[in-house]
Motif scaffolding. Sequence first.
Motif, mmCIF file in Angstrom:
data_model
loop_
_atom_site.group_PDB
_atom_site.id
_atom_site.type_symbol
_atom_site.label_atom_id
_atom_site.label_comp_id
_atom_site.label_asym_id
_atom_site.label_seq_id
_atom_site.Cartn_x
_atom_site.Cartn_y
_atom_site.Cartn_z
ATOM 1 N N ASN A 103 0.762 -1.161 0.120
ATOM 2 C CA ASN A 103 0.090 -0.275 0.189
ATOM 3 C C ASN A 103 0.717 1.392 0.067
ATOM 4 N N GLN A 104 2.064 1.462 -0.183
ATOM 5 C CA GLN A 104 2.877 2.477 -0.239
ATOM 6 C C GLN A 104 2.581 3.254 -1.521
ATOM 7 N N SER A 105 1.995 2.765 -2.575
ATOM 8 C CA SER A 105 1.686 3.679 -3.631
ATOM 9 C C SER A 105 0.239 3.968 -3.490
ATOM 10 N N ALA A 107 -1.595 4.167 -1.006
ATOM 11 C CA ALA A 107 -1.966 5.164 0.036
ATOM 12 C C ALA A 107 -2.276 6.382 -0.438
ATOM 13 N N ARG A 108 -1.657 6.910 -1.667
ATOM 14 C CA ARG A 108 -1.882 8.187 -2.328
ATOM 15 C C ARG A 108 -3.167 8.278 -2.721
ATOM 16 N N TRP A 110 -5.693 6.414 -1.589
ATOM 17 C CA TRP A 110 -6.526 6.522 -0.280
ATOM 18 C C TRP A 110 -6.430 7.864 0.258
ATOM 19 N N TRP A 111 -5.570 8.639 0.230
ATOM 20 C CA TRP A 111 -5.538 9.962 0.958
ATOM 21 C C TRP A 111 -6.409 10.862 0.028
ATOM 22 N N MET A 123 -7.983 0.540 2.406
ATOM 23 C CA MET A 123 -6.595 -0.111 1.888
ATOM 24 C C MET A 123 -6.717 -1.486 2.288
ATOM 25 N N SER A 205 8.561 4.878 5.677
ATOM 26 C CA SER A 205 7.173 4.187 5.620
ATOM 27 C C SER A 205 7.000 2.618 5.677
ATOM 28 N N PHE A 215 -0.048 -3.659 7.779
ATOM 29 C CA PHE A 215 0.283 -2.748 8.635
ATOM 30 C C PHE A 215 0.470 -3.285 10.125
ATOM 31 N N THR A 247 4.762 8.119 -0.817
ATOM 32 C CA THR A 247 4.633 7.144 0.417
ATOM 33 C C THR A 247 4.602 8.112 1.935
ATOM 34 N N HIS A 250 1.319 7.030 2.949
ATOM 35 C CA HIS A 250 1.222 5.968 3.588
ATOM 36 C C HIS A 250 1.566 6.295 5.138
#
Length: 289
Positions: A103-105, A107-108, A110-111, A123, A205, A215, A247, A250
């Motif tokens: 989810n490190q990409s 998360a963008r 998601w945000w 996520m 991250s 997580f 990130t 994230h």
Amino acid sequence: MPILITADELAARLDAERTGRADTRTVVLDVRWSLAQPDGTDAYRAGHIPGAVYVDLDGELADHDAVGEGRHPLPTEAAFARAMRRWGVRDGDTVVVTDDLGNQSAARAWWLLRHAGVADVRMLDGALAAWRAAGLPLETGDASPEPGDATAHFGGMPVIGIDEAAALPGRGVLLDARAVERYRGEVEPIDPRAGHIPGARSAPSGGSLDASGRFLPAEALRERFAAVGVVPESGAPVAAYCGSGVTAAHAVAALAIAGVDAALYPGSWSQWSNDETRPAATGDEPSAD
């Protein structure tokens, strides 16, 4: 609203939707992206969660017409609304984002969806690896959803600019989500200067994930961030940055799981290091110069 969803929970929701038992629609977005391979189209087409729509991080989650704001400036509200509609998102949908990078990409996305006012965005915990580990099916090719009607109203998530990032250390906590070697200034593979924003603290991250890419539990995340000065009870503001604001999202998500509301500095090091008037610190400690 929950921040995470498990592979089994997502599979059950998709099955309920297929069989007409779902109360709400679930849209799955696949944000396959990395610094080494920005275009994840081929990987997506080779195998993705059934029905998942590919999201072009560079083209749809950033505005490259914005000058001087870093490598991945936030898209405009209107452009993001158009992207959501292309993905088939309707107002009221649950949206699940995933990638193949813990989810490190993703998360963008998601945000940005939270920022745009989408109430239920999650996520996939463990990302695509968790889906595979659960023995769930993959689909090949492209998904072509019917256009959605989603609207975007930015303001759902806190954002800071370059001057606020400069002023935050000392009265709050500014976290650097890049690899520790980049924070120290030992390497810099893409930006013009090495180092970190003076006063920022290193919190890569990847350190918020376990060995399977899931997580860490909320309590473990609270302990992790407490070790770099994040004390929710103090009321001090917290923000995160990275290389270009990907990130760092994230990190904001991990802080949210830990119960901490944090702002995003979208310009991040890519904006800061291109401004020669801004100092760059090096080494392990969050020094002031």
